[in-house]
Design an enzyme around this catalytic site. Structure first.
Site, PDB file in Angstrom:
ATOM      1  N   TRP A  52      11.919 -13.028  13.076  1.00 27.00           N
ATOM      2  CA  TRP A  52      12.532 -12.132  14.059  1.00 27.00           C
ATOM      3  C   TRP A  52      13.602 -11.301  13.366  1.00 27.00           C
ATOM      4  O   TRP A  52      13.202 -10.460  12.535  1.00 27.00           O
ATOM      5  CB  TRP A  52      12.914 -12.877  15.356  1.00 27.00           C
ATOM      6  CG  TRP A  52      13.887 -14.000  15.314  1.00 27.00           C
ATOM      7  CD1 TRP A  52      15.177 -13.982  15.773  1.00 27.00           C
ATOM      8  CD2 TRP A  52      13.664 -15.335  14.844  1.00 27.00           C
ATOM      9  NE1 TRP A  52      15.756 -15.213  15.601  1.00 27.00           N
ATOM     10  CE2 TRP A  52      14.855 -16.064  15.037  1.00 27.00           C
ATOM     11  CE3 TRP A  52      12.595 -15.994  14.252  1.00 27.00           C
ATOM     12  CZ2 TRP A  52      14.998 -17.398  14.672  1.00 27.00           C
ATOM     13  CZ3 TRP A  52      12.730 -17.333  13.891  1.00 27.00           C
ATOM     14  CH2 TRP A  52      13.916 -18.008  14.110  1.00 27.00           C
ATOM     15  N   ASP A  53      14.900 -11.486  13.627  1.00 30.63           N
ATOM     16  CA  ASP A  53      15.898 -10.543  13.091  1.00 30.63           C
ATOM     17  C   ASP A  53      15.640 -10.192  11.627  1.00 30.63           C
ATOM     18  O   ASP A  53      15.565 -11.080  10.774  1.00 30.63           O
ATOM     19  CB  ASP A  53      17.305 -11.127  13.202  1.00 30.63           C
ATOM     20  CG  ASP A  53      17.736 -11.353  14.637  1.00 30.63           C
ATOM     21  OD1 ASP A  53      16.896 -11.217  15.544  1.00 30.63           O
ATOM     22  OD2 ASP A  53      18.907 -11.675  14.852  1.00 30.63           O
ATOM     23  N   ALA A 139      21.843 -14.705  12.211  1.00 30.88           N
ATOM     24  CA  ALA A 139      21.793 -13.388  11.564  1.00 30.88           C
ATOM     25  C   ALA A 139      23.074 -13.004  10.824  1.00 30.88           C
ATOM     26  O   ALA A 139      24.148 -13.539  11.074  1.00 30.88           O
ATOM     27  CB  ALA A 139      21.461 -12.326  12.595  1.00 30.88           C
ATOM     28  N   ARG A 209      28.956 -14.194  16.274  1.00 36.85           N
ATOM     29  CA  ARG A 209      27.940 -14.205  15.222  1.00 36.85           C
ATOM     30  C   ARG A 209      27.625 -12.803  14.703  1.00 36.85           C
ATOM     31  O   ARG A 209      28.196 -11.827  15.129  1.00 36.85           O
ATOM     32  CB  ARG A 209      26.655 -14.851  15.756  1.00 36.85           C
ATOM     33  CG  ARG A 209      26.101 -14.218  17.022  1.00 36.85           C
ATOM     34  CD  ARG A 209      24.827 -14.948  17.452  1.00 36.85           C
ATOM     35  NE  ARG A 209      24.211 -14.351  18.622  1.00 36.85           N
ATOM     36  CZ  ARG A 209      24.342 -14.816  19.864  1.00 36.85           C
ATOM     37  NH1 ARG A 209      25.092 -15.869  20.105  1.00 36.85           N
ATOM     38  NH2 ARG A 209      23.738 -14.207  20.869  1.00 36.85           N
ATOM     39  N   ASP A 210      26.660 -12.767  13.786  1.00 32.24           N
ATOM     40  CA  ASP A 210      26.018 -11.537  13.303  1.00 32.24           C
ATOM     41  C   ASP A 210      26.951 -10.620  12.506  1.00 32.24           C
ATOM     42  O   ASP A 210      27.132  -9.437  12.837  1.00 32.24           O
ATOM     43  CB  ASP A 210      25.392 -10.756  14.479  1.00 32.24           C
ATOM     44  CG  ASP A 210      24.376 -11.573  15.267  1.00 32.24           C
ATOM     45  OD1 ASP A 210      23.998 -12.669  14.797  1.00 32.24           O
ATOM     46  OD2 ASP A 210      23.968 -11.135  16.350  1.00 32.24           O
ATOM     47  N   GLU A 294      24.763  -7.784  20.530  1.00 32.10           N
ATOM     48  CA  GLU A 294      24.381  -8.529  19.340  1.00 32.10           C
ATOM     49  C   GLU A 294      24.184  -7.592  18.147  1.00 32.10           C
ATOM     50  O   GLU A 294      23.910  -6.410  18.279  1.00 32.10           O
ATOM     51  CB  GLU A 294      23.064  -9.271  19.594  1.00 32.10           C
ATOM     52  CG  GLU A 294      23.107 -10.160  20.833  1.00 32.10           C
ATOM     53  CD  GLU A 294      21.896 -11.072  20.924  1.00 32.10           C
ATOM     54  OE1 GLU A 294      22.049 -12.267  20.671  1.00 32.10           O
ATOM     55  OE2 GLU A 294      20.797 -10.595  21.249  1.00 32.10           O
TER      56      GLU A 294
HETATM   57  C1  FRU Z   1      19.231 -11.595  17.980  1.00 30.00           C
HETATM   58  C2  FRU Z   1      19.863 -12.951  17.847  1.00 30.00           C
HETATM   59  C3  FRU Z   1      21.119 -12.886  17.019  1.00 30.00           C
HETATM   60  C4  FRU Z   1      21.247 -14.285  16.499  1.00 30.00           C
HETATM   61  C5  FRU Z   1      19.806 -14.721  16.352  1.00 30.00           C
HETATM   62  C6  FRU Z   1      19.542 -16.142  16.729  1.00 30.00           C
HETATM   63  O1  FRU Z   1      17.854 -11.627  18.078  1.00 30.00           O
HETATM   64  O2  FRU Z   1      20.127 -13.490  19.111  1.00 30.00           O
HETATM   65  O3  FRU Z   1      22.240 -12.453  17.734  1.00 30.00           O
HETATM   66  O4  FRU Z   1      21.964 -14.308  15.299  1.00 30.00           O
HETATM   67  O5  FRU Z   1      19.023 -13.862  17.153  1.00 30.00           O
HETATM   68  O6  FRU Z   1      18.201 -16.483  16.548  1.00 30.00           O
END
Ligand code: FRU
Length: 424
Positions: A52-53, A139, A209-210, A294
């Protein structure tokens, strides 16, 4: 605008507000801000893992960077379990939807490489098992530091807690591929403080986060964006005139929107290496509007600061809504004031006929927007879906003043380099 004071009693800046009035302007399915339909017969990058990310390797100025002609991306990644009894349903079929929905709990950082900026080859895990201090590797951002190939990976160490951390390693290339070496010592940087950024003790649904570090093109200093929620006990936030904005008669009722308290956080480095950080008040708050902003990131263009962040339909507050996708804001200086792009903030949303087709959009300085495929309907009613866990088609976008326009669509996972670094 909301007033903030730091620990010295001065006001470094005021947080800009994404208001309920701004969000009322969101229009799903406007073709200039809607991602083209993703077909259900999409190719899957790798059948062993969900991804994903997606985090392209870049420099501190935001440029997507290849090394010795190799493009590199990092992805949040989790194994698929097609044969695990835990994910076999009562009819004996693999319950891929449940496996996919559980992925966050076992997210790990992987890297991929490519000669063409697409058709990514799996490199492997960035950190060996046991290196990262918590269960989940969430992330962040890989930064290429120099032509020695040194890489600082900023990411979020989650469960227990949520800590912004970094780990240093090196990218090594051969004519056959790329490997990541080092990444053995994780350094905790900071956590939510409860004064500017909400803690887990204040709200079990908090977000922190992130990390997205960057060099400010104007003052040259090292900063970092991150996702947070505004500090305070859950339920204690006020959705007042400022948060509501200029709404038409009949739109004053804010319902339970005090529970939605997203913000885009910012920190400044006290040292050149980015080992020592001071959190500053949020750049942007969405109290009463949305609970998650996010993966915040910038595009620096035409002397302006284009701030992008991803958000969901389900995280909107009572009385406002919008599609899953990427939202944006623009300012003339780093600390704002920020104005929502396209009036509403919506930059690239999913079409309402396929509301979960993509997510985690990342806008690159060349106007290309990468994202991953979440789920795409396979029948007219939308009850049957195909789970993605792979790269979506890249979208081309033009950013002009306070507006953005979808102008092109490219191949799945197309992330071309903006510059190439020859390693010494
Ligand atoms: C976005 C997210 C981020 C997080 C990650 C967790 O898709 O929610 O904010 O770091 O995925 O899986």
């Amino acid at each position: 605008m909301q007033s903030n004071t730091d620990k010295f009693g001065k006001t470094p800046h005021q947080s800009s507000l994404w208001t309920r009035a701004d969000a009322l302007k969101v229009r799903a399915d406007d073709p200039t801000t809607t991602q083209p339909l993703v077909s259900a017969d999409f190719p899957v990058l790798n059948n062993e893992v969900f991804i994903w990310d997606t985090m392209p390797l870049r420099d501190l100025d935001g440029n997507v960077t290849s090394v010795d002609g190799w493009s590199v991306i990092f992805t949040l990644t989790a194994d698929r379990h097609p044969n695990d009894p835990e994910y076999i349903d009562e009819n004996g079929n693999y319950d891929i939807t449940r496996d996919w929905n559980d992925r966050h709990g076992r997210a790990k950082m992987y890297y991929w490489f490519s000669r063409t900026g697409k058709d990514w080859k799996l490199g492997g895990r960035v950190m060996a098992e046991g290196v990262s201090p918590t269960a989940r590797e969430w992330a962040g951002t890989p930064i290429l530091l120099n032509d020695q190939g040194e890489v600082d990976l900023y990411y979020t160490a989650v469960t227990p807690g949520a800590t912004i951390v970094k780990v240093r390693g090196r990218v090594v290339t051969t004519e056959h591929g790329v490997s990541m070496v080092g990444f053995e010592k994780v350094k905790p940087l900071f956590e939510a403080d409860g004064k500017m950024y909400q803690t887990e003790a204040q709200n079990a649904f908090w977000g922190f986060r992130d990390p997205w570090p960057f060099r400010d093109p104007k003052d040259g200093k090292l900063y970092m964006l991150f996702e947070g929620n505004v500090a305070g006990e859950r339920g204690s936030h006020k959705v007042g005139e400022a948060e509501i904005g200029d709404v038409p008669p009949g739109y004053e009722n804010v319902g339970n929107s005090r529970f939605q308290t997203a913000c885009v956080g910012i920190a400044v480095a006290r040292d050149a290496d980015g080992d020592d950080w001071e959190m500053l008040p949020p750049l942007l708050t969405a109290v009463g509007v949305n609970d998650q902003t996010e993966r915040p990131h910038f595009v620096f263009q035409d002397g302006k600061y284009y701030l992008f962040t991803i958000s969901h339909t389900f995280t909107y507050a009572d009385g406002v809504t919008g599609p899953d996708g990427v939202y944006g804001f623009v300012a003339d200086s780093l600390f704002g004031p920020y104005v929502p792009l396209n009036g509403s903030g919506l930059v690239l949303g999913n079409p309402s006929s396929q509301p979960f087709q993509t997510y985690s959009h990342y806008v690159m300085p060349n106007g290309l927007v990468t994202s991953f495929i979440d789920s795409v309907p396979t029948d007219a009613t939308g009850t049957q879906i195909r789970i993605g866990g792979t790269e979506a088609p890249t979208v081309g976008m033009k950013i002009k003043g306070q507006q953005t326009f979808v102008v092109a669509e490219y191949d799945y996972g197309y992330i071309p380099p903006m510059l190439d670094v020859t390693l010494k």
